[in-house]
Design an enzyme around this catalytic site. Structure first.
Site, short mmCIF file in Angstrom:
data_model
loop_
_atom_site.label_atom_id
_atom_site.label_comp_id
_atom_site.label_asym_id
_atom_site.label_seq_id
_atom_site.Cartn_x
_atom_site.Cartn_y
_atom_site.Cartn_z
N GLU A 34 53.29 79.87 31.83
CA GLU A 34 54.58 79.41 32.35
C GLU A 34 54.39 78.16 33.20
OE1 GLU A 34 58.74 79.41 33.22
OE2 GLU A 34 57.49 80.16 31.58
N LYS A 115 35.58 77.82 29.07
CA LYS A 115 36.46 77.50 30.20
C LYS A 115 36.59 78.75 31.06
CE LYS A 115 40.85 75.51 31.63
NZ LYS A 115 41.04 76.50 32.69
N GLU A 173 31.88 76.62 38.47
CA GLU A 173 32.91 77.64 38.65
C GLU A 173 32.30 78.89 39.28
OE1 GLU A 173 37.17 78.15 37.35
OE2 GLU A 173 35.77 76.48 37.32
#
Length: 671
Positions: A34, A115, A173
């Site tokens: 969204e 990712k 990450e």
């Protein structure tokens, strides 16, 4: 104000609100998909009217302003974001843009990697020593998380090897493996602490603790994927070469990195990773595709917030928004009553979802959920869809509270909630048709007695027609009786009878698991079988004796003891043995006579293995005299850590238990 100006203002305000919730508060209210849709809408409007683009538009910057609770670190080299593509057509268009800008008709060599769905960080090393670490923040300024990063065992405090630059800033990450996420939430539910919606939120919440001692207790890990500052040294001239150099210096790098020499090879990598996604042990939301040549990267350059030489190719969204239309209550084999949300059907990760588990009354209270609410639904891999959070900012006026039943919705018996437990249970036992059905389904399941062809619908009919009351009744079924069931012809009926006959030959561990003793999963059943050897010895064991088994504490020991103390359970076991259920006699292993470093040791496997299956590894370890446990405790002698090892590895390190990797395990097995 023009209508388009009004639209732009509203979109920017909405995006800034959700950026703040995501990047600063670690409490996103809407799914990533969204957010991406809103960002695309803003980009399209700004493309129509570039004169209305403002410097502080979300399209011109990354993330959100940092919390003031942390000191701030200014990034000498900005930490940019990546542009996204969501389908093959968009990726091929990106590939063409790169080739056109390079004025080349030859295929670009792409470096493809995972990712990761965690928190982007930068870590600065001076003369090989870690001196600072920061979050991405707004891309220009991040939060100083040095003390917390130093507690992450995967991140070296000092690099090793030759030719380490004087100043090297690596980017990567920080994330939380699935096993660690589940353990954190399990502990939180038990102690009344904060339950996280997903591993990313848990990783962010863990990394941004003001008290590093809390971070140290969380099984965070890290993969390196890029570089910022580079002074007083050199790095290879390809992206893959740099990753390999980082690995040589002791920085963890994902092993799922591949060079692709064509767009089709990139698409193949994408689809292979998407297929493997449920088995990775940690969350990813796509793959990252980068031009491998550093010279070509420099030639391509950057746009305002992202490089032109890289893109994130995202998977179909695992989260979507929908409405809760009702809540129903299901009864499981142990009597646990589980609330299930009936949803307005919505596509999530390619599957139409109309139901989602709500777990228990505590979870409903934590979510603050009401019937009629707009909610975020998450579906990851084969996991049952669940409600992640309520979109409170869009709560309809007509909502109503969820009322937990005081009587079983199936048999009408009283329900009870034992102090200290989150679960509400029906007290009806086997007089409850739902418990009987679920117990029998568990008994015949693949990892239990493995009765081929006996599906849920057959069990439902057998119970409803009162053909079967206990597991032993299954072995008394005839083809004639089965033929009377819906969609069951003579041949299918005979196949089921044959499968039941075949299932009588099992193992002690499978038999114990099939009995459905509370808190006894496969690993615990295997441990009990290995420790006691015979059913007679297990039935005679005291609670203290049961606790000598690896992974068996007071709670599990009490459940096992109480199960065998119940006369009706002993009667069912006797009937099963009378019907011919059997297993091989135990093989007594004298560990004193086995020349193996595993003999007599309690061993725990964690993470994923690449050279053999976990079952094969367990079998070989047991054959060499080891006891394979499912969790780490003071009784553990050795932990074997595969890829993406989580909380078990962390606990082993805290307890000072010896840890080896898969390669060392194989060397010792073959020695």
């Amino acid at each position: 104000m023009e209508p388009i100006e009004q639209q732009l203002t509203e979109l920017r305000t909405t995006l800034r609100h959700h950026e703040y919730l995501y990047h600063v508060m670690d409490a996103p209210e809407i799914p990533d998909a969204e957010y991406d849709r809103l960002m695309r809408e803003l980009r399209e409007l700004e493309a129509q009217r570039p004169d209305l683009i403002t410097p502080d538009s979300p399209t011109q910057r990354v993330g959100a302003a940092p919390l003031t609770a942390f000191n701030q670190i200014r990034h000498e080299v900005p930490m940019l974001s990546l542009d996204n593509v969501f389908d093959e057509e968009s990726f091929l268009a990106f590939n063409k843009r790169v080739q056109d800008r390079l004025k080349s008709t030859e295929n670009v060599i792409w470096c493809c990697e995972l990712k990761l769905d965690g928190l982007a960080v930068s870590i600065l090393y001076e003369n090989g020593v870690l001196v600072s670490a920061a979050t991405r923040g707004d891309g220009t300024t991040g939060e100083d998380i040095t003390s917390n990063v130093r507690t992450i065992r995967a991140i070296p405090l000092k690099l090793h090897g030759d030719n380490i630059p004087a100043r090297l800033e690596v980017r990567g990450e920080v994330f939380l493996p699935q096993a660690g996420f589940e353990k954190i939430n399990e502990d939180a539910r038990r102690t009344g602490g904060k339950v996280f919606a997903n591993p990313r939120n848990a990783a962010a919440g863990s990394l941004r603790q003001l008290d590093p001692r809390i971070t140290a207790k969380r099984p965070l890990t890290f993969f390196c994927y890029g570089v910022g500052i580079l002074e007083g040294g050199e790095l290879p001239d390809t992206h893959l070469g740099r990753l390999l150099q980082f690995k040589a210096w002791g920085l963890p790098v994902s092993d799922r990195v591949t060079l692709c020499d064509s767009p089709q090879a990139v698409l193949d990598f994408y689809h292979n990773v998407e297929k493997d996604r449920p088995t990775l042990g940690f969350d990813i939301d796509g793959v990252v595709i980068k031009v491998n040549s550093l010279a070509l990267q420099e030639q391509l350059g950057f746009v305002a917030r992202a490089p032109r030489w890289a893109v994130a190719f995202k998977f179909p969204a695992q989260e979507q928004m929908t409405f809760v239309r009702d809540v129903e209550f299901q009864v499981g084999r142990t009597g646990a009553i589980t609330p299930v949300a009936r949803l307005e059907p919505v596509q999530v990760a390619g599957v139409l979802v109309s139901n989602a588990t709500l777990h228990n009354a505590d979870e409903i209270e934590r979510l603050g959920l009401r019937i009629g609410d707009k909610v975020v639904i998450r579906r990851a891999g084969d996991v049952i869809p669940q409600v992640v959070n309520v979109v409170l900012s869009e709560r309809p006026e007509e909502t109503r509270p969820i009322v937990f039943p005081t009587h079983c919705p199936v048999c009408g018996s009283d329900v009870e909630r034992v102090e200290g437990e989150a679960v509400t249970r029906c007290t009806g036992g086997l007089i409850c048709g739902a418990q009987r059905k679920e117990s029998l389904k568990h008994f015949v399941s693949r990892r239990a007695m493995d009765v081929d062809g006996m599906g849920d619908k057959i069990i439902d009919q057998l119970v409803e027609r009162e053909y079967v009351h206990t597991p032993a009744d299954l072995f008394r079924l005839t083809a004639g009786k089965l033929t009377g069931l819906d969609r069951m012809g003579p041949k299918s009926a005979q196949n089921v009878v044959n499968a039941l006959e075949k299932a009588k030959a099992t193992t002690f561990a499978r038999f114990l698991y099939a009995l459905g003793i509370r808190e006894v999963g496969e690993a615990t059943a295997a441990g009990l079988a290995a420790y006691f050897g015979t059913l007679e010895a297990l039935q005679a064991a005291t609670i203290d004796e049961l606790q000598k088994v690896p992974d068996v504490g007071i709670v599990v020991a009490t459940h096992v003891f109480n199960f065998f103390a119940e006369e009706s359970n002993r009667d069912v076991i006797g009937q099963l043995l009378a019907e011919g259920v059997h297993w091989p006699a135990p093989v007594v292993i004298n560990v004193q006579e086995i020349d193996s470093p595993f003999a007599g040791k309690t061993v725990v496997l964690t993470g994923s293995l690449s050279q053999m299956s976990r079952d094969d590894a367990k079998a070989r370890l047991v054959a060499l005299g080891a006891k394979v446990a499912g969790s780490v405790s003071k009784k553990t002698d050795l932990v074997i850590a595969g890829e993406a090892a989580g909380s078990k590895l962390t606990k082993a390190q805290e307890l000072g238990i010896t840890v080896i990797d898969e390669a060392e395990m194989i060397r010792l097995l073959d020695a």
